[in-house]
Design an enzyme around this catalytic site. Structure first.
Site, mmCIF file in Angstrom:
data_model
loop_
_atom_site.group_PDB
_atom_site.id
_atom_site.type_symbol
_atom_site.label_atom_id
_atom_site.label_comp_id
_atom_site.label_asym_id
_atom_site.label_seq_id
_atom_site.Cartn_x
_atom_site.Cartn_y
_atom_site.Cartn_z
ATOM 1 N N LYS A 15 -4.992 47.022 -2.137
ATOM 2 C CA LYS A 15 -5.762 45.782 -2.172
ATOM 3 C C LYS A 15 -7.262 46.043 -2.291
ATOM 4 O O LYS A 15 -8.041 45.098 -2.515
ATOM 5 C CB LYS A 15 -5.450 44.947 -0.929
ATOM 6 C CG LYS A 15 -4.014 44.430 -0.915
ATOM 7 C CD LYS A 15 -3.633 43.789 0.394
ATOM 8 C CE LYS A 15 -2.221 43.223 0.323
ATOM 9 N NZ LYS A 15 -1.176 44.214 0.026
ATOM 10 N N ARG A 44 -1.562 32.424 -0.940
ATOM 11 C CA ARG A 44 -2.574 32.064 0.033
ATOM 12 C C ARG A 44 -3.933 32.609 -0.378
ATOM 13 O O ARG A 44 -4.046 33.439 -1.286
ATOM 14 C CB ARG A 44 -2.174 32.596 1.416
ATOM 15 C CG ARG A 44 -0.904 31.967 1.950
ATOM 16 C CD ARG A 44 -0.270 32.810 3.036
ATOM 17 N NE ARG A 44 0.198 34.081 2.530
ATOM 18 C CZ ARG A 44 0.797 35.007 3.270
ATOM 19 N NH1 ARG A 44 0.987 34.781 4.550
ATOM 20 N NH2 ARG A 44 1.207 36.131 2.734
#
Length: 503
Positions: free
Chosen positions: A285, A418
Site C-alpha cells: 500500500k 472505503r
C-alpha cells in the site's frame, strides 16, 4: 542418484523431508506423491528406528529413502536442499515437536504438522486451522520457499532485536531468528501479554526474568535510545506498526506517531549505536499510496532510504525495507474473518466484485525479511514475486470449497470501497524501477537521486508537530505535501470494517 534424492526440483515444487516412517508418515509420503499439485515433493524420511534407516518407502512408481535419525534433521535437510519439513509422528511430546521445528528452521526449512496436514490432503478440513488449507489454491500459485540457509550468516552469533515481536509476523520472525543461533534475541513489544505468550512458545517456559523481553513503545524516543545503548543490537527487524487501513483513515495522527515517528526513532538510534543491518517491514500500500496507512509506510520507507545513503557514505550500517502483500494467517487477516463469517452463517462481506489483492503466506513474509537482511547493500525496498493478484471473490469461493461448503450457499454482500482503498494494489509505484536480485523470486527498487521531498527532515518535523496535537486534517495536508502523488481522502464514515487489514 535416484530421482527422489536429486537436488533438482520441478519448478514450483518444494523439496520435502518427512519426519516419521510409521503408518502416518508412509501414508503421507504416498499422498504427496499422488498429489503433485499440492507442491510438495518428498525427497526423504527420518525415523529413530535403526531398522528403518537405509530402507525405502514405496510411493507408487517411485520410492523414498529413510535417510537417518531425527537428531540429524538439520544436517540432512541442508545436505538434501530441503525446503519443507513435515512432522508425521502423531502424539509427539510438545517439547520434542518444538525441538524438531527449531532444527528444521535452522536449515531454513518451514514446518508442517500432522494430523491436520494429512487431513488437508484428503479434504477433511476444518476452516479454523490454517494448517489444514491448501494455500496454493487460495493464493493462485505455488507457495515460494524464500529463506535460504545462507540467511543464517546474518543472524548467527549476533545480537538481534525484533520490534513488534508479539504480533503474528514478529513472533514467526522471532522463531526463525532463534533457530539461526543469535548470541542474543531481544523481543520488543508494548504488549506484555504478547511477549509472555511468545517466550512460552519459543522457550517452553516464560519466567519473564531475562533480558530477551523488552517492553517499550517505539514512539518513546528516550526509551528507544536507552534500549539501543544498553543492548547494542547488531541486527534490527522492525515489524512494529499500526496496519488497519480503515482505522487509520479515521485516526491519521496515530498512524504518524507509530509508523513514521516510531520508525524515525529506531533509525536514529540504530545509526547512533552502529547497528549493522536494519530492515523495515512495509506494505504494498506504500506504492503510490491512496490511504493514510500507505502514506505513513511510504514515509517510513523514505526515512530508511535517506538514512541508508548517510550510512553508506559513512561506511556504517546497511538499511533497507521490504513490502508485504496481504499475509494469509496473520492476526485479523481475511481468512480468519471469512472463517468466522461462514461459521456464523452470515453473509461474507467484500468491498467490490472486482477487488484484487496480492497474497503471501507468513512463511514467505518472514523469508523475505531474512533474505533482505542478507542481500541488502543499502537503500533497497525488496518485494516478493507474488504472481498475479487474486480476485477476492475467487478466494472466497476457493476457501468455501476447502471447508466443504457449496459455493452457491455462500452469500456475498458487497459493501463498497472505503476511503483510501484501491480496487487493485501495485507492488511498485509508477516511478519505481523493478530490479532483479540474487534471489530468483525477489525484486528490489532503489530510490533515485532527487526522489522524495527536497526537505524530508523539515517536512517530517511539521508533520510530527501536527500529529502531537492530534490535528488530523493538518496531518492529512502535510502528508500530501510530503508525498505529492498522495491524494488526501475524505474522512472515512463510521462503518464496520469487514476485514481489519484493509482487504
Amino acid at each position: 542418484m535416484s530421482p527422489s534424492t536429486s537436488r533438482k526440483s520441478v519448478a514450483g515444487v518444494l523439496r520435502t523431508l518427512v519426519v516419521g516412517a510409521g503408518s502416518a508418515g508412509s501414508a503421507l509420503v504416498r499422498d504427496l506423491v499422488r498429489t503433485p499439485e499440492f507442491g510438495l515433493d518428498p525427497v526423504g524420511v527420518l525415523d529413530d528406528d535403526p531398522g528403518k534407516i537405509g530402507t525405502v518407502l514405496p510411493a507408487g512408481e517411485r520410492t523414498v529413502p529413510v535417510l537417518g535419525a531425527l537428531e540429524r534433521l538439520t544436517d540432512l535437510a541442508l545436505e538434501h536442499g530441503v525446503q519443507v519439513v513435515v512432522l508425521a509422528i502423531p502424539g509427539l511430546p510438545h517439547q520434542t515437536v518444538r525441538g524438531l521445528a527449531t532444527a528444521a528452521a535452522a536449515a531454513g526449512a518451514s514446518v508442517r504438522y500432522l494430523p491436520s496436514f494429512l487431513a488437508a490432503l484428503r479434504r477433511e478440513v476444518v476452516g479454523s486451522d490454517m494448517r489444514t488449507l491448501d494455500v496454493n489454491k487460495l493464493i493462485g500459485r505455488h507457495e515460494v520457499h524464500v529463506a535460504s540457509s545462507d540467511a543464517r550468516s546474518v543472524i548467527a552469533g549476533r545480537r538481534v532485536l525484533v520490534t513488534g515481536a508479539g504480533g503474528s509476523i514478529g513472533s514467526e520472525l522471532c522463531r526463525q531468528v532463534h533457530a539461526f543461533g543469535p548470541s542474543e534475541l531481544y523481543m520488543l513489544d508494548h504488549d506484555e501479554s504478547n511477549l509472555h505468550r511468545l517466550q512460552l512458545d519459543i522457550w517452553g517456559e516464560a519466567l519473564l526474568t531475562d533480558e530477551s523481553l523488552v517492553i517499550a513503545d517505539i514512539r518513546d524516543r528516550p526509551r528507544i535510545q536507552q534500549i539501543f545503548r544498553d543492548l547494542r543490537p547488531e541486527v534490527v527487524f522492525h515489524a512494529a506498526a499500526h496496519k488497519h487501513l480503515p482505522l487509520l483513515e479515521r485516526h491519521p495522527s496515530e498512524a504518524v506517531k507509530s509508523n513514521v515517528l516510531g520508525t524515525d526513532h529506531l533509525v536514529e538510534a540504530a545509526l547512533a549505536t552502529g547497528v549493522e543491518r536494519f530492515v523495515l517491514i512495509s506494505t504494498d500500500k506504500a506504492a503510490d499510496p491512496t490511504s493514510v496507512l500507505g502514506a505513513s509506510k511510504r514515509l517510513a520507507e523514505l526515512i530508511v532510504q535517506a538514512n541508508a545513503r548517510d550510512a553508506r557514505n559513512l561506511g556504517t550500517g546497511v538499511f533497507s525495507a521490504v513490502r508485504f502483500g496481504n499475509v494469509l494467517g496473520s492476526r485479523g487477516s481475511l481468512l480468519s474473518v471469512l472463517a468466522e463469517q461462514m461459521r456464523s452463517g452470515g453473509p461474507v462481506t467484500i468491498t467490490h466484485p472486482d477487488v484484487t489483492r496480492f497474497f503471501m503466506t507468513i512463511e514467505e513474509a518472514v523469508g523475505l525479511v531474512l533474505e533482505a537482511g542478507r542481500m541488502a547493500r543499502g537503500g533497497e525496498v525488496f518485494v516478493l514475486d507474488m504472481g498475479e493478484p487474486v480476485r477476492i471473490v475467487d478466494l472466497v469461493h476457493n476457501f468455501a470449497r476447502q471447508v466443504s461448503l457449496d459455493v452457491d450457499d455462500v452469500e456475498i454482500r458487497f459493501t463498497g470501497l472505503r476511503a483510501g482503498e484501491k480496487l487493485n494494489e501495485a507492488l511498485f509505484s509508477e516511478g519505481e524501477e523493478r530490479l532483479p536480485t540474487a534471489h530468483p523470486r525477489i525484486y528490489a527498487t532503489l530510490v533515485g537521486e532527487g526522489a522524495g521531498p527536497e526537505d524530508l527532515a523539515g517536512g517530517l518535523t511539521g508533520l510530527y508537530k501536527a500529529a502531537d496535537v492530534n490535528a488530523d486534517e493538518e496531518v492529512r495536508r502535510r502528508m500530501a505535501v510530503l508525498l505529492p502523488g498522495y491524494r488526501t481522502p475524505e474522512p472515512a464514515p463510521a462503518l464496520a470494517a469487514p476485514y481489519p487489514d484493509g482487504f
